[in-house]
Enzyme design. Structure first.
Site, PDB file in Angstrom:
ATOM      1  N   GLU A  17      14.144 -15.218  -1.211  1.00 39.59           N
ATOM      2  CA  GLU A  17      14.524 -16.326  -0.335  1.00 39.59           C
ATOM      3  C   GLU A  17      13.424 -17.372  -0.239  1.00 39.59           C
ATOM      4  O   GLU A  17      13.680 -18.515   0.150  1.00 39.59           O
ATOM      5  CB  GLU A  17      14.839 -15.806   1.078  1.00 39.59           C
ATOM      6  CG  GLU A  17      16.035 -14.872   1.173  1.00 39.59           C
ATOM      7  CD  GLU A  17      16.230 -14.381   2.599  1.00 39.59           C
ATOM      8  OE1 GLU A  17      15.825 -15.120   3.534  1.00 39.59           O
ATOM      9  OE2 GLU A  17      16.753 -13.271   2.780  1.00 39.59           O
ATOM     10  N   ASP A  32       0.829  -1.199   0.000  1.00 40.94           N
ATOM     11  CA  ASP A  32       0.000   0.000   0.000  1.00 40.94           C
ATOM     12  C   ASP A  32       0.869   1.257   0.000  1.00 40.94           C
ATOM     13  O   ASP A  32       1.832   1.358   0.763  1.00 40.94           O
ATOM     14  CB  ASP A  32      -0.896  -0.002   1.250  1.00 40.94           C
ATOM     15  CG  ASP A  32      -1.843   1.166   1.304  1.00 40.94           C
ATOM     16  OD1 ASP A  32      -2.800   1.182   0.522  1.00 40.94           O
ATOM     17  OD2 ASP A  32      -1.620   2.064   2.141  1.00 40.94           O
TER      18      ASP A  32
END
Length: 566
Positions: free
Chosen positions: A285, A225
């Site tokens: 990751e 956001d």
């Protein structure tokens, strides 16, 4: 010649299985060409009968979501919050607010979605927190505590006024006085939403840790956001004024003084790029994690391209260029072509509605909010190049609800009433059944009223109607899966008569000509007679007919034609 495909909507179970099979066989990465369904939890489904939707409600209705054939759900904020901005003011990034449930409910949502082949993207509000967050409560006490520099503090001018001219999106100065520190703090949104200070390294590390917490719980991506608001100008320089003729765009009305400035120092600072790269490194990751940024800047296309260029920043970003109030096919074409021309290497994300703007069936009605027009708007969105975001209710053709002054809950609407009545009209509860209390959303009084006109659009009503907006949406989403050009191909707009749109999608030797008629009466498009075209069928809309090189489109109809030797 035509390729016949059954036009009747398949059964729910058949749709679920077909959608799941298609998802399992799609190209990598999963988010390219995906359809993402935005769920606003407060208004989706209430499972504990308190009038507010919750995570368990989402789990209970996931079969419906899966039946749409979409690839992922984007869940708006459900974190602990005082709800002054309905969840976009977070007081604890690692816990679920009790009105939505608890962490076990979230884990159940992840498991249930993954069992259905659906990815889960969650909102993250990184630029600011709630003023009730423990960090801010400590920060505001004095200038010497461990959190003193975690928020943006500044001394007043010699006359006691705020340090510069920056404005809040919600009206007035972006600075609020704190007497305990004898300083102002920055809030780009509500005064109860203080901005975090990303120039403080500890803040950066902690916010990355908040993201890691949810990655460990199995989320598949983040919708970020107001992501260009994380950094501010260290020197706190004044924003320059904007000429009156330029006070439009960025989703802000001209009666909001925020539109009167060029916001070049209070957001979209160059330091933000490095933070985005840190987010990408973290997500890498965990495999194919998708990052989707919301961008509102002075040059939104340039910012989107900066934020998504290469393979070290965000995967996708969207702006408000297709969330404008006025419907214009020329604007849609210009907005898409601008991004394609300046950043074809970046993957776009398209949305024509969300929880912050008037519902598209009303906003782009041009005087008619008919089911046929709603079907066409959905099909157009799903035909544009990029990943698609559908806001809950768009698959039903829901219109904007009328909310009285006494019913307004949105602080934005309260501040700017009556010129702007807020965002509540697009946030009313989803209608599940026509005749039940609150249209099947809850047995209690809902947090926002159920519009009477929405009952006729209820899911149970549309399930039984093969010609409904809902079933047309399902058919088109599934049909789109069968055409690689629509999911991953290039896009090119072609000239067409007024009220019509003509475009070409192409990939690996497959090319489709896509035509739309946005008027009630028939339209004729003269095509290049040298093209060898085959009409495609079964996409769920009123279908055009091809006679030699003349393509006749019925009112609010469309045509899709395969181009030979593409």
């Amino acid at each position: 010649m035509s390729e016949a495909v059954a036009t009747n909507a398949p059964s729910v179970s058949a749709r679920q299985q077909a959608g799941k099979s298609a998802r399992l066989g799609q190209r990598s990465p999963w988010w390219r060409g995906a359809v993402i369904y935005q769920i606003y939890p407060r208004s989706f489904f209430d499972a504990n009968d308190d009038g507010i939707g919750d995570l368990r409600g989402i789990v209970e209705k996931l079969d419906y979501v899966a039946s749409l054939g979409i690839d992922a759900v984007w869940v708006s904020p459900f974190f602990r919050s005082p709800m002054k901005d309905f969840g976009y003011d977070v007081s604890d990034y690692r816990s679920v607010d009790p009105i939505f449930g608890n962490l076990a409910d979230f884990d159940a949502l992840i498991d249930a979605a993954h069992q259905r082949g659906l990815k889960v993207i969650i909102d993250q509000v990184l630029s600011h927190s709630s003023d009730e967050h423990a960090w801010f409560k400590a920060s505001r006490r004095d200038c010497d505590n461990a959190y003193a520099n975690w928020y943006v503090w500044a001394d007043p001018k010699p006359d006691g006024t705020p340090p510069n001219n920056w404005l809040s999106i919600f009206g007035g100065s972006a600075w609020q006085w704190e007497s305990r520190r004898e300083q102002y703090y920055l809030h780009n949104f509500l005064t109860s939403q203080p901005d975090l200070n990303y120039h403080e390294p500890e803040v950066v590390e902690r916010m990355l840790g908040e993201l890691r917490f949810w990655l460990e719980r199995g989320v598949d991506g983040f919708r970020l956001d107001a992501i260009n608001f994380c950094y501010h100008d260290r020197e706190l320089r004044d924003n320059p004024a904007k000429p009156e003729a330029a006070r439009r765009g960025r989703g802000f009305r001209t009666d909001n003084p925020y539109a009167w400035q060029r916001h070049i120092f209070d957001n979209t600072r160059p330091e933000n790029i490095k933070f985005l790269e840190r987010i990408r490194d973290l997500c890498n990751e965990y495999g194919e994690i998708a990052t989707l940024g919301e961008v509102t800047s002075e040059d939104p296309v340039a910012t989107m391209l900066d934020y998504t260029r290469g393979d070290s920043r965000l995967h996708m970003a969207y702006n408000f260029e297709l969330l404008v109030d006025e419907f214009s096919l020329d604007h849609i074409r210009d907005a898409v072509e601008d991004q394609e021309r300046n950043g074809a290497e970046c993957w776009p994300c398209r949305a024509i509605g969300n929880h912050d703007v008037t519902r598209v069936a009303t906003r782009w009605a041009n005087g008619e909010t008919s089911p046929d027009r709603a079907k066409l708007l959905n099909a157009l969105l799903l035909t544009l190049r990029g990943t698609v975001c559908t806001y809950q209710g768009e698959e039903l053709g829901l219109t904007e609800a009328t909310i009285s002054r006494e019913q307004v809950r949105d602080p934005y609407g309260i501040a700017f009433w009556p010129n702007f009545k807020g965002r509540d009209g697009c946030r009313t509860p989803l209608p599940w059944s026509r005749d039940d209390a609150a249209a099947g959303f809850s047995t209690a009084e809902p947090w926002l009223p159920t519009p009477p006109e929405h009952r006729e659009h209820a899911i149970t009503e549309q399930e039984e109607d093969d010609d409904s907006v809902l079933n047309a949406y399902r058919v088109f989403v599934q049909w789109r899966r069968e055409h690689a050009a629509l999911r991953w191909g290039s896009i090119e707009f072609l000239d067409a008569p007024e009220h019509t749109l003509l475009l070409r999608r192409s990939i690996d030797g497959e090319a489709l000509l896509c035509a739309f008629n946005f008027q009630r009466v028939d339209a004729v498009i003269e095509l290049d007679p040298a093209m060898q075209l085959t009409s495609l069928r079964g996409f769920g809309l009123s279908e055009g007919t091809l006679n030699n090189s003349a393509l006749t489109l019925p009112g609010y109809g469309a045509a899709f034609l395969r181009v030979a030797d593409a």
